[in-house]
Each structure stands twice: as C-alpha cells, then as structure tokens.
Design a protein around this motif. Sequence first.
Motif, PDB file in Angstrom:
ATOM      1  N   LEU A 124       0.940  -1.281  -0.119  1.00  0.00           N
ATOM      2  CA  LEU A 124      -0.066  -0.099  -0.030  1.00  0.00           C
ATOM      3  C   LEU A 124       0.915   1.286  -0.043  1.00  0.00           C
ATOM      4  CD1 LEU A 124      -2.965  -1.021   2.431  1.00  0.00           C
ATOM      5  CD2 LEU A 124      -2.593  -1.246   0.049  1.00  0.00           C
ATOM      6  N   ALA A 125       1.779   1.321   0.984  1.00  0.00           N
ATOM      7  CA  ALA A 125       2.769   2.530   0.928  1.00  0.00           C
ATOM      8  C   ALA A 125       3.305   2.657  -0.318  1.00  0.00           C
ATOM      9  CB  ALA A 125       3.801   2.187   1.988  1.00  0.00           C
ATOM     10  N   LEU A 126       4.079   1.723  -1.276  1.00  0.00           N
ATOM     11  CA  LEU A 126       4.622   1.864  -2.261  1.00  0.00           C
ATOM     12  C   LEU A 126       3.537   2.358  -3.266  1.00  0.00           C
ATOM     13  CD1 LEU A 126       6.757  -1.202  -2.405  1.00  0.00           C
ATOM     14  CD2 LEU A 126       7.713   1.118  -2.384  1.00  0.00           C
ATOM     15  N   ASN A 127       2.225   2.028  -3.295  1.00  0.00           N
ATOM     16  CA  ASN A 127       1.325   2.366  -4.162  1.00  0.00           C
ATOM     17  C   ASN A 127       0.834   3.947  -3.953  1.00  0.00           C
ATOM     18  OD1 ASN A 127       0.363   1.182  -6.484  1.00  0.00           O
ATOM     19  ND2 ASN A 127      -1.855   1.738  -5.680  1.00  0.00           N
ATOM     20  N   PHE A 128       0.870   4.257  -2.868  1.00  0.00           N
ATOM     21  CA  PHE A 128       0.592   5.688  -2.337  1.00  0.00           C
ATOM     22  C   PHE A 128       1.537   6.630  -2.613  1.00  0.00           C
ATOM     23  CE2 PHE A 128      -2.620   4.120   1.397  1.00  0.00           C
ATOM     24  CZ  PHE A 128      -3.078   3.549   0.569  1.00  0.00           C
ATOM     25  N   ALA A 129       2.690   6.327  -2.646  1.00  0.00           N
ATOM     26  CA  ALA A 129       3.936   6.983  -2.631  1.00  0.00           C
ATOM     27  C   ALA A 129       4.110   7.412  -4.174  1.00  0.00           C
ATOM     28  CB  ALA A 129       5.046   6.369  -2.145  1.00  0.00           C
ATOM     29  N   LYS A 130       3.435   6.719  -5.115  1.00  0.00           N
ATOM     30  CA  LYS A 130       3.520   7.105  -6.608  1.00  0.00           C
ATOM     31  C   LYS A 130       2.920   8.670  -6.662  1.00  0.00           C
ATOM     32  CE  LYS A 130       2.590   2.523  -8.570  1.00  0.00           C
ATOM     33  NZ  LYS A 130       1.467   1.744  -9.182  1.00  0.00           N
ATOM     34  N   SER A 131       1.866   8.961  -5.658  1.00  0.00           N
ATOM     35  CA  SER A 131       1.283  10.213  -5.961  1.00  0.00           C
ATOM     36  C   SER A 131       1.429  11.377  -5.019  1.00  0.00           C
ATOM     37  CB  SER A 131       0.005  10.360  -6.268  1.00  0.00           C
ATOM     38  OG  SER A 131      -0.698   9.407  -5.446  1.00  0.00           O
ATOM     39  N   SER A 132       1.820  10.822  -3.542  1.00  0.00           N
ATOM     40  CA  SER A 132       1.857  11.496  -2.264  1.00  0.00           C
ATOM     41  C   SER A 132       3.088  10.976  -1.520  1.00  0.00           C
ATOM     42  CB  SER A 132       0.699  11.240  -1.554  1.00  0.00           C
ATOM     43  OG  SER A 132      -0.564  11.442  -2.277  1.00  0.00           O
ATOM     44  N   PRO A 133       3.418  12.241  -0.738  1.00  0.00           N
ATOM     45  CA  PRO A 133       4.639  11.903   0.252  1.00  0.00           C
ATOM     46  C   PRO A 133       4.139  10.804   1.473  1.00  0.00           C
ATOM     47  CG  PRO A 133       3.977  14.029   0.557  1.00  0.00           C
ATOM     48  CD  PRO A 133       3.159  13.695  -0.448  1.00  0.00           C
ATOM     49  N   VAL A 134       4.784   9.900   1.542  1.00  0.00           N
ATOM     50  CA  VAL A 134       4.391   8.687   2.495  1.00  0.00           C
ATOM     51  C   VAL A 134       5.567   8.354   3.447  1.00  0.00           C
ATOM     52  CG1 VAL A 134       3.774   6.334   2.660  1.00  0.00           C
ATOM     53  CG2 VAL A 134       2.984   7.522   0.829  1.00  0.00           C
ATOM     54  N   GLY A 135       5.284   8.384   4.726  1.00  0.00           N
ATOM     55  CA  GLY A 135       6.470   7.980   5.785  1.00  0.00           C
ATOM     56  C   GLY A 135       5.918   6.516   6.090  1.00  0.00           C
ATOM     57  N   ILE A 136       7.047   5.577   6.615  1.00  0.00           N
ATOM     58  CA  ILE A 136       6.902   4.570   7.362  1.00  0.00           C
ATOM     59  C   ILE A 136       7.467   4.535   8.687  1.00  0.00           C
ATOM     60  CG2 ILE A 136       7.331   1.887   7.246  1.00  0.00           C
ATOM     61  CD1 ILE A 136       6.734   1.999   4.246  1.00  0.00           C
ATOM     62  N   PHE A 137       6.947   4.237   9.739  1.00  0.00           N
ATOM     63  CA  PHE A 137       7.452   4.172  11.018  1.00  0.00           C
ATOM     64  C   PHE A 137       7.437   2.715  11.406  1.00  0.00           C
ATOM     65  CE2 PHE A 137       5.729   8.581  10.632  1.00  0.00           C
ATOM     66  CZ  PHE A 137       6.558   9.274  11.051  1.00  0.00           C
ATOM     67  N   SER A 138       8.764   2.299  11.235  1.00  0.00           N
ATOM     68  CA  SER A 138       9.005   0.809  11.578  1.00  0.00           C
ATOM     69  C   SER A 138       9.734   0.891  12.903  1.00  0.00           C
ATOM     70  CB  SER A 138       9.964  -0.050  10.648  1.00  0.00           C
ATOM     71  OG  SER A 138       9.974  -1.442  10.664  1.00  0.00           O
ATOM     72  N   LEU A 139       8.792   0.122  13.812  1.00  0.00           N
ATOM     73  CA  LEU A 139       9.355   0.067  15.397  1.00  0.00           C
ATOM     74  C   LEU A 139       9.809  -1.298  15.668  1.00  0.00           C
ATOM     75  CD1 LEU A 139       6.111   1.913  16.982  1.00  0.00           C
ATOM     76  CD2 LEU A 139       8.153   2.933  15.921  1.00  0.00           C
ATOM     77  N   GLU A 140       9.704  -1.904  14.616  1.00  0.00           N
ATOM     78  CA  GLU A 140      10.100  -3.487  14.873  1.00  0.00           C
ATOM     79  C   GLU A 140      11.139  -4.044  13.733  1.00  0.00           C
ATOM     80  OE1 GLU A 140       8.031  -7.872  15.759  1.00  0.00           O
ATOM     81  OE2 GLU A 140       7.379  -6.620  13.772  1.00  0.00           O
ATOM     82  N   THR A 141      11.122  -3.705  12.660  1.00  0.00           N
ATOM     83  CA  THR A 141      11.745  -4.066  11.608  1.00  0.00           C
ATOM     84  C   THR A 141      12.784  -2.897  11.040  1.00  0.00           C
ATOM     85  OG1 THR A 141      10.045  -5.454  10.745  1.00  0.00           O
ATOM     86  CG2 THR A 141      11.622  -5.089   9.269  1.00  0.00           C
TER      87      THR A 141
END
Length: 258
Positions: free
Chosen positions: A75-92
């Motif tokens: 989903l994040a990769l798809n959304f990032a095609k048109s909008s700035p996206v941030g992933i907060f990975s607290l485990e990985t």
Amino acid sequence: DIDTFISYEPAVYKPFVLNDLLIEFSERQSPDHQQKPRFRTGLSKIDHLAKITGGKFCLIGGRPSDGKTALAIQLALNFAKSSPVGIFSLETDAETLTDRFVTHSIGIDYEHIVDQRLTDADWVTFADRVPEVARRNLMVFDESRLNADEIAAIATAYGFKAIFIDYGQLIETDSEKNATRADLLRKVSWTLKRFALASDTLVVLLLQLKEPKTYTIKTDMGTITKRKPPTMDDFGESSQFAKDADIALMLYRPDRDE
C-alpha cells in the motif's frame, strides 16, 4: 460553578450552523465539485469497499506472519506514487524493509535476496525497474522508541500525506500511576486519531491480534484442530484502536485444506 461557564467567550468555540452545513453539502454533491483525493491501494476489492482519503485512521490487524507488513509495504509503495509517505517501523530495520521493497516493487524473489544469490536475470530486472521505483516519495524511520506525539510531529515536519506505523503495540507510552496497559493504548489511539483529523493525514496502524480461537472437527483421519477467522474482539487490549478507526482490515491465513 455557573459563573465559570458564563465567562467563556463564544468566539473561542465557534459552532457549525446547520444551514451552513446544508449549503456546504449541496456544493459538495454538485457535478462540478472536485472530490477529495483518494488513496488507491491497487487492490480493486478494497478500493471498492473502502474509500480511503486523508484524515482517516485505518488499521491492519493480523497475527504474526499473516502478512501485515507485506500488505503495508504494498500500500505504501502504491500511495507514494502520488503523495509523500512515511513508514515508521518500530520493529523491522530499514535494511530488511528495503529487501521487502525490492521484492514487492521490483519483483525479485525474496529468498534470492535473503541468501544473497541474485541471478543475472534478477540484476537485469533490478536495473530496469529501479529508476521508476526510486521516484516514489517514500521515507522510512526505523526508530524503535517513538511515542505517538513524536510520530505526529515528524509526519508534520516532513509533510507526509500518509503514514504507516508498524506496529501499534510498540509505540512508546508514558507510565502513569494506576494506569493499565489498555488505558495507555487508549491515549495513543486518541492521539493518532486526532492527528489524522487535524492534519488531513491518512494514518495506517498495524496491530498484532490475539492468539486465534480454535475449534475441532472429527474426520476419518482423527480429530483436527482449526483456527477461527479473526473478529473485532481479537484486538484484545488494543480494542480502543478498533473503536476509533474509520477502517479496519484484518488478515487471515486459512488452513491449507480450506
């Protein structure tokens, strides 16, 4: 006392007048009104059932290894095609996430990546797809000790339109006297919900579900134990997230014979 209530300035708490709301409604429903942009998941059934826009608080619930992070990455990769996206990975960590990005967006077998045995064909695919994938506006934070306010502040500073948090039970909480774990998570949920509404940011939170309930059936081969599909009750101590969420997706890996 009553004098305290009388002293409030009306201008501070301005209400929405019903007549104004109805006029605004008619304008929104006019054929030439520009609809609020939607985030497209790339999964037609989800896009049909869930109208995902900014300001929404969404959950992805699942049990360990059921694919929560894989879905979030897609989903994040798809959304990032048109909008700035941030992933907060607290485990990985970011390195592992990158390996998964390469699998999902470029199409290289994950086992080849883990074993460091990319084939010549893999490298050709990588070189061919990287320019397009690298243009996607996506950032990863692999900090393991962030609270909800810090996540909201970082998202605001970078201007993200959508954020993914993996996963909710690992968000830092302040210890409070006599507060239960559920109480602390309730505050986290409200902070993220309020941030989504105030900033018009899509907040997607991943959550671990409780251990599955099981049932048994008798077959010619003997008694077999099966897992029940998850329900909203399986959010357990994180149930407040489910109450506050606009959309909740729950992943379920059925038994092989189902």
